[in-house]
Enzyme design. Structure first.
Site, PDB file in Angstrom:
ATOM      1  N   GLU A   1      35.135  -8.639 -20.026  1.00  0.00           N
ATOM      2  CA  GLU A   1      36.086  -9.840 -20.972  1.00  0.00           C
ATOM      3  C   GLU A   1      36.045 -10.616 -21.034  1.00  0.00           C
ATOM      4  OE1 GLU A   1      39.513  -7.128 -19.104  1.00  0.00           O
ATOM      5  OE2 GLU A   1      39.167  -5.455 -19.946  1.00  0.00           O
TER       6      GLU A   1
ATOM      7  N   GLU B   1      36.244   0.796 -20.705  1.00  0.00           N
ATOM      8  CA  GLU B   1      36.820   1.295 -19.882  1.00  0.00           C
ATOM      9  C   GLU B   1      38.627   1.381 -20.150  1.00  0.00           C
ATOM     10  OE1 GLU B   1      38.721  -2.087 -17.202  1.00  0.00           O
ATOM     11  OE2 GLU B   1      36.739  -2.991 -17.567  1.00  0.00           O
TER      12      GLU B   1
END
Ligand code: GAL
Length: 678
Positions: free
Chosen positions: A162, A320
């Site tokens: 991320e 995710e």
């Protein structure tokens, strides 16, 4: 673990990391004793896990001191996974630098806009422009790739984690110097910067690039051109970091490379429409937000946006999501029974070729000790575990959809990170407006009617569409405006909403009546913005009322569709429609209530004969994937009532066949193989 070739971004052929759909999650064995690893692998088999993301936060354990590596335990884990036929999405651990590195080099830590250097102790707290950090990061990435680059179980590389989630903008002196270099590349000369940013205002003219500072916490507003360029620069720096790691991996491994994006309806951290071209597989992390009453709608928006980031016919990967409550929200909400499958399969329906979770086994300690997982603290005697196992089996039965495109949409909705940055920052007529809200309200109105929308980067080609929705597309340079105008002139329909086409790419107002970029096409223009005060509400003649935003619209060829009934704008149009060339252009000048948006959307669906995937009440979503065996119709029932849809066939999830109609029980999902199209 055997892979299949699928066309991916930029026409490159990429080996998908797993056969069929991918299923699994982040696996963090460093938190557990070796006996547990064996149990993990056994349970992964039970659940049908075929891929895990490994090592994502393991830097401090793989390189416990400067250039001293500890591979033994990692070799063993990789061996166990490989032995069980589980593909490895091998992460470079650069999101979480080791303590020794931050101790030796505190200068790599991020500096915030108030010039406070962040302390160590969390993750992603590093400066994306730091050459010192980059050096260490590339070294561990290279060491990993050297060791495992041709390991047959390593099917995918996962660069960092991320990127931008915590270090989206750094304001340190190193970043400032890099910013000036970036400006020199973009503008060639300081006078070009002065002209672009209109620095004559407040006499801020620069005589040299050396005088330019990042938009640090000045005591008052900063120049809009400066902060927009700083946001662009910051996205560029993080992308450079990604590309740096990718390069050292590519030199040592043939496996595809990705990084996990954070595409939700509200997050605009970096410019993903730019980033998507640089990754081999486009991957996303998606978490629902407890404060969002439209969680399923947000998920659909995000997944439709992911499809817009690939070439629409290519799959993407859900890297995710969660099986239950996260732990970073104020009051973390557990998922309801059946919600795991509804969430996962909504992503799959909309083009994801896999559904992975954070994380495999719930941590006992560490910052995220209360985050849900595939294997909860309570173990396998749990509803969550049973739902995870059922999902894994369901995804195996859905293997036929792997690699298949989503049946095409006829509506494009344009989103633009740069517009979001420019829209939400700086002194504005109304500083409480949300860019995401305007996109979402239009997307949801189609979602309610089971009509698919492609959420596209603002400069994507529009030729395949009948309707383009342009919500608050604040920045519209000439080329962008011309493309949308040509689309309408050639017979398309556009819906342009307030605060679109206001500034050019330098964040400078387009003069001559708002929305300057679209004025001719819309046959209407705005003399003055009239943001409403907190307790103000203006009634409209479509039985609704508007809060927050209205405008003084002047008609110049367009016809009014909805008008203001009271207030200073009484009698003026809130919504207009204009015949333009072979097509039609709507202007929505007010922040309409969702009921009002729904009425317009229903009219457009009828007038343009936009097909609904099924006829069902709001809260039932439906999307088709076009497989070699025929269309697979996913229907996700988010309501508490059973619904019947007029489509029969084999439900790939339950294995049951119904000839003409299918009952979708409350809270459940079906995936009906309809057979070949004639
Ligand atoms: C994601 C992150 C994961 C984990 C998860 C749950 O944003 O990538 O590492 O922290 O959130 O909070």
């Amino acid at each position: 673990m055997e892979a299949t070739a699928r066309e991916q971004v930029a026409g490159r052929s990429v080996e998908w990391p797993t056969r069929g759909l991918s299923f699994g999650g982040d696996y963090n064995p460093e938190q557990w004793a070796p006996e547990v690893w064996r149990e993990d692998v056994r349970l992964m088999g039970e659940a049908g896990v075929n891929m895990v993301t490994l090592g994502v936060f393991a830097w401090g354990l793989l390189e416990p001191s400067d250039e001293e590596y500890a591979w033994g335990w990692f070799d063993e884990v990789i061996g166990l996974l490989a032995g069980a036929g589980i593909a490895i999405d091998l992460a470079t651990p650069t999101a979480a630098p080791p303590s020794w590195l931050l101790h030796q080099h505190p200068e790599v830590l991020l500096v915030d806009e108030h010039l406070v250097r962040r302390a160590p102790g969390s993750r992603l707290g590093w400066c994306p422009s730091s050459p010192v950090f980059r050096g260490y990061a590339l070294r561990i990435a290279a060491a990993l790739a050297e060791r495992y680059g041709d390991h047959p179980a390593v099917r995918l590389w996962h660069v960092s984690n991320e990127l931008g989630g915590g270090n989206a903008r750094c304001y340190c002196d190193v970043s400032a110097a890099r910013f000036r270099e970036w400006l020199a590349d973009r503008y060639s000369d300081v006078e070009v910067v002065n002209a672009a940013w209109k620095t004559a205002f407040w006499g801020h003219r620069f005589s040299s690039l050396d005088e330019i500072q990042p938009p640090r916490g000045a005591q008052h507003a900063v120049n809009p051109g400066l902060f927009l360029d700083y946001a662009r620069f910051s996205s560029h720096e993080l992308l450079e970091h990604y590309l740096g790691e990718a390069e050292v991996i590519r030199a040592r491994s043939a496996a595809p490379i990705t990084t996990n994006f954070m595409v939700g309806s509200g997050s605009h951290v970096v410019d993903y429409s730019d980033w998507a071209r640089h990754v081999d597989i486009v991957a996303n992390d998606h978490y629902t937000l407890v404060d969002d009453p439209g969680r399923a709608e947000d998920l659909a928006f995000s997944a439709d946006r992911m499809r817009g980031l690939v070439d629409r016919d290519s799959p993407w990967l859900l890297m995710e999501h969660s099986t239950g409550a996260p732990s970073w929200q104020q009051r973390n909400r557990a998922k309801d029974p059946g919600e795991i499958a509804r969430n996962s399969l909504a992503h799959v329906a909309r083009g994801a070729d896999g559904a992975l979770f954070f994380q495999w086994r719930a941590s006992l300690g560490g910052a995220e000790q209360f985050h849900s997982a595939m294997l909860p603290h309570a173990g396998t005697e749990t509803r969550v575990w049973q739902e995870v196992v059922a999902l894994g089996r369901g995804l195996e039965r859905l293997a036929v959809v792997a690699g298949s495109p989503v049946a095409p949409a006829r509506i494009a909705l344009l989103v633009d990170e740069e517009s979001a940055w420019a829209f939400e920052q700086g002194l504005k007529p109304h500083r409480g407006l949300s860019y995401a809200r305007e996109s979402r309200v239009w997307h949801t109105a189609f979602w309610n009617r089971q009509v698919l929308v492609d959420v596209l980067p603002a400069d994507a080609p529009l030729t395949d569409y009948s309707l383009v929705v342009v919500p608050s597309l604040f920045i519209s340079g000439d080329a962008r405006a011309e493309r949308i105008t040509r689309f309408v002139a050639d017979g398309g329909t556009a819906v342009v909403t307030y605060l679109s086409g206001i500034v050019d790419p330098t964040n400078t107002v387009i003069p001559g009546g708002y929305p300057g970029a679209f004025r001719g096409m819309l046959g209407a223009w705005t003399e003055e913005f009239r943001p409403l005060q907190i307790d103000e509400e203006v009634r409209l003649d479509d039985d609704s009322s508007v809060r927050d935003w209205t405008e003084d619209v002047v008609l110049d060829g367009a016809e009014p569709v909805v008008s203001h009934l009271d207030g200073a704008t009484q009698g003026r149009a809130a919504v207009t429609r204009h015949d333009y060339g072979e097509g039609g252009a709507w202007y929505v000048s007010a922040a309409l209530a969702s009921s009002s948006v729904q009425r317009i959307v229903d009219r457009l669906i009828a007038e343009l004969a936009l097909p609904r995937e099924v006829e069902a009440p709001p809260g039932v979503e439906a999307v088709r994937r076009r497989t070699i065996d025929g269309d697979v119709l996913f229907v996700i029932n988010h309501t508490s009532d059973d619904v019947t849809i007029a489509t029969g066939g084999l439900d790939l999830i339950s294995g049951e066949t119904s000839p003409d109609a299918t009952v979708v029980p409350a809270g459940r999902v079906v995936a009906v193989l309809e057979g070949m199209r004639p």
